[in-house]
Design a protein around this motif. Structure first.
Motif, PDB file in Angstrom:
ATOM      1  N   ILE A   1       0.845  -1.196   0.000  1.00  0.00           N
ATOM      2  CA  ILE A   1       0.000   0.000   0.000  1.00  0.00           C
ATOM      3  C   ILE A   1       0.883   1.251   0.000  1.00  0.00           C
ATOM      4  O   ILE A   1       0.590   2.222  -0.693  1.00  0.00           O
ATOM      5  N   THR A   2       1.976   1.213   0.736  1.00  0.00           N
ATOM      6  CA  THR A   2       2.901   2.340   0.768  1.00  0.00           C
ATOM      7  C   THR A   2       3.442   2.652  -0.628  1.00  0.00           C
ATOM      8  O   THR A   2       3.595   3.818  -0.990  1.00  0.00           O
TER       9      THR A   2
ATOM     10  N   LYS B   1       1.919   6.492  -3.497  1.00  0.00           N
ATOM     11  CA  LYS B   1       2.787   7.500  -4.104  1.00  0.00           C
ATOM     12  C   LYS B   1       2.191   8.034  -5.402  1.00  0.00           C
ATOM     13  O   LYS B   1       2.653   9.029  -5.939  1.00  0.00           O
ATOM     14  N   PHE B   2       1.140   7.357  -5.884  1.00  0.00           N
ATOM     15  CA  PHE B   2       0.520   7.741  -7.150  1.00  0.00           C
ATOM     16  C   PHE B   2      -0.644   8.702  -6.920  1.00  0.00           C
ATOM     17  O   PHE B   2      -1.357   8.614  -5.927  1.00  0.00           O
ATOM     18  N   LYS B   3      -0.838   9.597  -7.871  1.00  0.00           N
ATOM     19  CA  LYS B   3      -1.902  10.601  -7.802  1.00  0.00           C
ATOM     20  C   LYS B   3      -3.282   9.967  -7.930  1.00  0.00           C
ATOM     21  O   LYS B   3      -4.224  10.362  -7.253  1.00  0.00           O
ATOM     22  N   TYR B   4      -3.400   8.966  -8.817  1.00  0.00           N
ATOM     23  CA  TYR B   4      -4.664   8.288  -9.064  1.00  0.00           C
ATOM     24  C   TYR B   4      -4.463   6.795  -8.858  1.00  0.00           C
ATOM     25  O   TYR B   4      -3.452   6.234  -9.277  1.00  0.00           O
ATOM     26  N   LEU B   5      -5.437   6.164  -8.218  1.00  0.00           N
ATOM     27  CA  LEU B   5      -5.420   4.711  -8.038  1.00  0.00           C
ATOM     28  C   LEU B   5      -6.742   4.161  -8.525  1.00  0.00           C
ATOM     29  O   LEU B   5      -7.806   4.698  -8.204  1.00  0.00           O
ATOM     30  N   ILE B   6      -6.672   3.091  -9.295  1.00  0.00           N
ATOM     31  CA  ILE B   6      -7.882   2.533  -9.876  1.00  0.00           C
ATOM     32  C   ILE B   6      -8.275   1.257  -9.147  1.00  0.00           C
ATOM     33  O   ILE B   6      -7.424   0.497  -8.699  1.00  0.00           O
TER      34      ILE B   6
ATOM     35  N   SER C   1      -4.607   9.923  -2.617  1.00  0.00           N
ATOM     36  CA  SER C   1      -4.752   9.540  -4.017  1.00  0.00           C
ATOM     37  C   SER C   1      -6.232   9.561  -4.364  1.00  0.00           C
ATOM     38  O   SER C   1      -7.082   9.295  -3.509  1.00  0.00           O
ATOM     39  N   LEU C   2      -6.542   9.848  -5.614  1.00  0.00           N
ATOM     40  CA  LEU C   2      -7.930   9.863  -6.044  1.00  0.00           C
ATOM     41  C   LEU C   2      -8.331   8.469  -6.532  1.00  0.00           C
ATOM     42  O   LEU C   2      -7.606   7.850  -7.313  1.00  0.00           O
TER      43      LEU C   2
END
Length: 146
Positions: A58-59, A63-68, A88-89
């Motif tokens: 998860i860590t 770090k990513f702006k968007y997670l799907i 994250s969005l």
């Protein structure tokens, strides 16, 4: 058979999109064994560069702006809440596989929706990049919800 994979495996379609658009999507297919048949299937799809045996925590993800959140064999039941608790969005695939809390979530309020076949994912990312204040509001709403 392999031509039908995206219909049944949205994660494979996400990896295909990542291979075609690595500047917008960074997605990998994780496998945890050295089964040559499993690896050969992805090589046959031309996706060997999208295949990894590395475990991502998860860590690593946050770090990513968007997670799907995509379907697998079942609903992605654990992924949605922890994404909503981060900065994250959440981009959430339309699905019939739901968890008990899904009915309380509102698209464009708690997450940004994309079609089941991911055909609008690149458009969604472009939109969010151009509307960062709206994206931040969705993240704040998701944080409050969780």
């Amino acid at each position: 058979m392999w031509a039908d994979l995206p219909r049944y495996y949205p994660r494979v379609e996400l990896a295909r999109l990542s291979a075609k658009h690595p500047d917008q999507i960074d997605a990998m297919l994780t496998h945890h064994n050295d089964d040559p048949n499993e690896v050969a299937r992805y090589v046959a799809l031309g996706m060997e560069d999208r295949l990894t045996s590395k475990w991502f925590s998860i860590t690593d993800h946050v770090k990513f702006k968007y997670l799907i959140s995509l379907d697998g064999w079942t609903a992605a039941w654990m992924r949605v809440p922890w994404i909503m608790a981060t900065n994250s969005l959440l981009i959430k695939q339309e699905t019939l596989k739901v968890e008990w809390f899904d009915y309380a979530l509102k698209p464009y309020v708690h997450y940004y929706p994309v079609k089941r076949d991911l055909s609008d994912l690149l458009e969604a990312i472009d939109y969010l990049e151009k509307h960062q204040e709206e994206a931040q509001e969705i993240i704040r709403n998701a944080n409050r919800f969780v």
